[in-house]
Design a protein around this motif. Structure first.
Motif, short mmCIF file in Angstrom:
data_model
loop_
_atom_site.label_atom_id
_atom_site.label_comp_id
_atom_site.label_asym_id
_atom_site.label_seq_id
_atom_site.Cartn_x
_atom_site.Cartn_y
_atom_site.Cartn_z
N ALA A 530 0.85 -1.20 0.00
CA ALA A 530 0.00 0.00 0.00
C ALA A 530 0.88 1.24 0.00
O ALA A 530 2.06 1.19 0.37
N VAL A 531 0.27 2.33 -0.42
CA VAL A 531 0.91 3.66 -0.34
C VAL A 531 -0.05 4.57 0.40
O VAL A 531 -1.26 4.58 0.13
N ARG A 532 0.47 5.32 1.35
CA ARG A 532 -0.31 6.32 2.04
C ARG A 532 0.34 7.68 1.84
O ARG A 532 1.56 7.82 1.95
N VAL A 533 -0.46 8.68 1.54
CA VAL A 533 0.04 10.04 1.33
C VAL A 533 -0.06 10.82 2.62
O VAL A 533 -1.13 10.90 3.23
N ALA A 534 1.07 11.38 3.05
CA ALA A 534 1.10 12.24 4.24
C ALA A 534 0.89 13.68 3.78
O ALA A 534 1.73 14.24 3.07
N ARG A 535 -0.21 14.26 4.17
CA ARG A 535 -0.55 15.62 3.72
C ARG A 535 -0.32 16.67 4.81
O ARG A 535 -0.37 17.86 4.53
N THR A 536 -0.07 16.24 6.03
CA THR A 536 0.20 17.18 7.13
C THR A 536 1.47 16.73 7.85
O THR A 536 1.91 15.59 7.71
N ALA A 538 1.75 16.13 10.97
CA ALA A 538 1.41 15.08 11.92
C ALA A 538 1.41 13.70 11.26
O ALA A 538 1.66 12.68 11.91
N GLU A 539 1.10 13.66 9.97
CA GLU A 539 1.07 12.38 9.26
C GLU A 539 2.45 11.93 8.80
O GLU A 539 2.59 10.82 8.28
N TYR A 540 3.45 12.79 8.98
CA TYR A 540 4.83 12.43 8.66
C TYR A 540 5.70 12.91 9.82
O TYR A 540 6.44 13.89 9.71
N PRO A 541 5.60 12.23 10.97
CA PRO A 541 6.22 12.73 12.21
C PRO A 541 7.74 12.69 12.16
O PRO A 541 8.35 11.71 11.72
N LEU A 542 8.34 13.78 12.62
CA LEU A 542 9.79 13.89 12.65
C LEU A 542 10.27 13.99 14.09
O LEU A 542 9.61 14.59 14.94
N GLY A 543 11.44 13.43 14.36
CA GLY A 543 12.06 13.54 15.67
C GLY A 543 12.78 14.87 15.81
O GLY A 543 12.77 15.71 14.91
N PRO A 544 13.45 15.09 16.95
CA PRO A 544 14.11 16.37 17.22
C PRO A 544 15.17 16.74 16.18
O PRO A 544 15.41 17.92 15.95
N ARG A 551 8.74 4.37 14.01
CA ARG A 551 7.95 3.66 15.03
C ARG A 551 6.55 4.25 15.14
O ARG A 551 5.58 3.52 15.36
N GLU A 552 6.41 5.58 14.97
CA GLU A 552 5.09 6.19 15.04
C GLU A 552 4.26 5.86 13.80
O GLU A 552 3.05 5.70 13.88
N LEU A 553 4.93 5.74 12.65
CA LEU A 553 4.22 5.33 11.44
C LEU A 553 3.72 3.89 11.57
O LEU A 553 2.60 3.57 11.15
N ARG A 554 4.56 3.01 12.16
CA ARG A 554 4.12 1.63 12.35
C ARG A 554 2.89 1.57 13.24
O ARG A 554 1.95 0.79 12.99
N THR A 555 2.87 2.41 14.28
CA THR A 555 1.71 2.44 15.17
C THR A 555 0.48 3.00 14.46
O THR A 555 -0.63 2.47 14.58
N ALA A 556 0.68 4.07 13.69
CA ALA A 556 -0.44 4.71 13.00
C ALA A 556 -1.13 3.77 12.01
O ALA A 556 -2.35 3.86 11.81
N PHE A 557 -0.35 2.88 11.40
CA PHE A 557 -0.91 2.00 10.36
C PHE A 557 -0.94 0.54 10.79
O PHE A 557 -1.04 -0.37 9.95
#
Length: 569
Positions: A530-536, A538-544, A551-557
């Protein structure tokens, strides 16, 4: 520029390579003693004037020492003593460097914290370190968090502005100043990015963090007019490493306080660097959209460390700038500059490294003339005693076999602060495990395939996310600006890879899954489920540090295939 060059003479740099006692805890004092140009500005900070124009302010080696001493007086007056860990949570740029210099000059241990870290993680991290105090730009959130655990509150928690306002004129320094470090003294604590969980606290030692950087004294800078733009976070080992190198060389350097393109590009145009050092995130921004032709007009080298960069971005950056002819041959220009006319385009040095490795330990060079070689990180550098691909028992695997990347090098960390168990988990058969999955080819080149925690365990065997990302970024570049491939569970057992993508402006993703899988099949790689588009954001979370948090993407999906959510685009 009308002022003289601050770069140390070659003979002085050669002496620094073998200077007894030189290390990460006292390099500023060695630089002042060795460089006759110690009163010439070399380190620049940037700001905007009332018209929005970039203003650069330079500081000499002597300026830094004076600022360091003022900060050290405040810390000493507030009870900081040798061996004390102190939390430093200030905005990126020159400020964290000044705190590092002041605390190490007292023999204390700065625990540098990226101010973008979430406050709850920050409190847990500082509590684990056991800091005696914290200096922070805005103590409001931390103070509130400590009110619920007053027994864990450090001795002081003060705004950074208090140090800057301190009247240091009459304040004493200790008799033993600057502190004389032993080779194995810890000089800083650097937290990991947190991309795989709670940040770890990596120790940097006085001599260990200098080991391996000695050859840079004669190879770097490449030519007398060189100017470095450091986009590394200076609370990170990468930023400290480049700062140490630039200080010993007297190399004109602008330290950035922000890695976003909107901030970076105007400073590039004002400073006109010949070299740019960064984590991949800024290179992604500079390489997508309209290229920064004006700001990069003099760039001959891009230095990447931490995670490996992707060819889809690298190939665009190397079209910018120009190189001395000799740069096409070695990793860096030899001490005798080539006499030929400069070549169009620049070189990209992709250095695989981490805080734990002490510096980039592998170097792969890409130029406009280079052929594509996905995931190649080159050969180990001189400081590496041995590098190998290992199985789970620490047995060296034959060339061409995928396994755990291990290194033997004096530049590796002494370990993790207050966590001997975690330290030992990265040690295997005399090697330090880098946390990467790799393979070695018979010619000695290494290929970085994944982080160990990001390997996708499918029913038919492991799939490595980074080669898939290379194809998406290079072969689907008209659609994909940036991407991350992660594994998510499927009903039949195991995981399948999905891609979370950021689109190029105006791109249509309706056929992206089919297009990507066609390119992946041609490359002999596993297809995406599958492909998911990150438009915000929050949908493409970055660390400091700007790394995508897989890890957050794995949880989200996690329930994409096992729950009610449709796996469509």
């Amino acid at each position: 520029m009308s002022e003289p060059s601050p770069i140390a003479p070659l003979a002085a740099r050669q002496r620094l390579m073998t200077a007894p006692g030189l290390g990460a805890g006292n390099f500023l004092d060695h630089a002042i003693a060795a460089n006759p140009h110690h009163a010439v500005p070399y380190l620049y900070r940037h700001s905007l004037d009332h018209r929005g124009q970039v203003v650069l302010r330079g500081h000499s080696l002597l300026d830094l020492a004076a600022l360091r001493d003022d900060y050290a007086r405040w810390y000493w007056a507030n009870g900081v003593r040798p061996g004390d860990p102190v939390g430093v949570v200030v905005a990126e740029g020159m400020e964290p460097l000044l705190h590092f210099l002041a605390l190490t000059a007292l023999g204390a241990v700065p625990a540098l914290v990226n101010d973008a870290m979430r406050s709850d993680l920050m409190v847990r991290y500082l509590d684990h370190v056991g800091v005696v105090g914290v200096v922070v730009d805005d103590p409001t959130a931390l103070a509130a968090a400590y009110r619920t655990r007053p027994d864990r509150r450090p001795r002081f928690l003060v705004p950074a502005a208090e140090l800057r306002a301190f009247d240091a004129a009459g304040a004493p320094l200790p008799e033993r100043y600057p502190y004389q470090h032993a080779a194995d003294d810890v000089v800083a604590l650097i937290h990991s990015s947190g991309t795989t969980g709670t940040p770890k606290s990596t120790m940097l030692a006085h001599h260990q963090f200098w080991d391996g950087k000695q050859p840079r004294m004669v190879r770097f800078p490449a030519e007398p007019g060189d100017r470095l733009m450091s986009l590394m976070p200076h609370t990170h080992a990468g930023g400290l490493s480049y700062f140490l190198t630039a200080t010993l060389l007297g190399l004109p350097t602008v330290v950035m306080s922000d890695w976003r393109r909107a901030v970076v590009e105007p400073v590039m145009e004002a400073f006109r660097p010949t070299m740019v050092a960064s984590f991949p995130r800024t290179f992604v921004e500079l390489a997508t959209g309209e290229l920064p032709v004006e700001g990069a007009a003099r760039v001959h080298s891009w230095f990447n460390t931490g995670d490996s960069a992707h060819y889809g971005h690298v190939r665009r950056l190397v079209t910018l700038g120009e190189r001395p002819a000799g740069l096409i041959k070695p990793w860096l220009l030899p001490s005798e500059a080539a006499a030929e006319e400069p070549l169009p385009g620049s070189q990209f040095i992709d250095g695989l490294g981490s805080s734990e490795m002490g510096m980039a330990l592998f170097g792969q060079v890409t130029t406009p003339e280079s052929s594509r070689d996905d995931r190649c990180v080159g050969k180990p550098l001189e400081v590496v005693t041995k590098a190998a691909v290992l199985d789970q028992d620490g047995t060296e695997l034959p060339d061409g076999t995928v396994g755990l990347l291990g290194v033997v090098t004096p530049s590796r960390t002494p370990g993790y602060w207050h966590d001997a168990g975690l330290t030992s988990s990265f040690e295997l058969a005399g090697y330090w495990l880098t946390g990467d999955v790799a393979r070695r080819e018979p010619d000695g080149r290494f290929y970085h395939l994944d982080r160990t925690v990001d390997v996708i365990d499918t029913a038919t065997g492991p799939v490595y996310s980074l080669p898939l990302e290379e194809v998406l970024l290079a072969d689907c570049a008209e659609t994909v600006r940036d991407c991350a491939v992660v594994g998510v569970p499927v009903p039949q057992g195991g995981q399948q890879p999905i891609a979370v993508v950021q689109l190029q402006e105006g791109a249509d993703a309706s056929t992206l899954l089919a297009d990507a899988n066609k390119q992946l099949a041609e490359a002999g790689l596993s297809p995406l489920a599958a492909v998911r588009v990150a438009r915000t954001a929050a949908e493409y979370p970055l660390g400091p540090t700007g790394k995508v948090l897989k890890r957050e993407l794995r949880t989200a999906f996690a329930t994409l295939f096992t729950g009610a959510e449709s796996p469509g685009r």
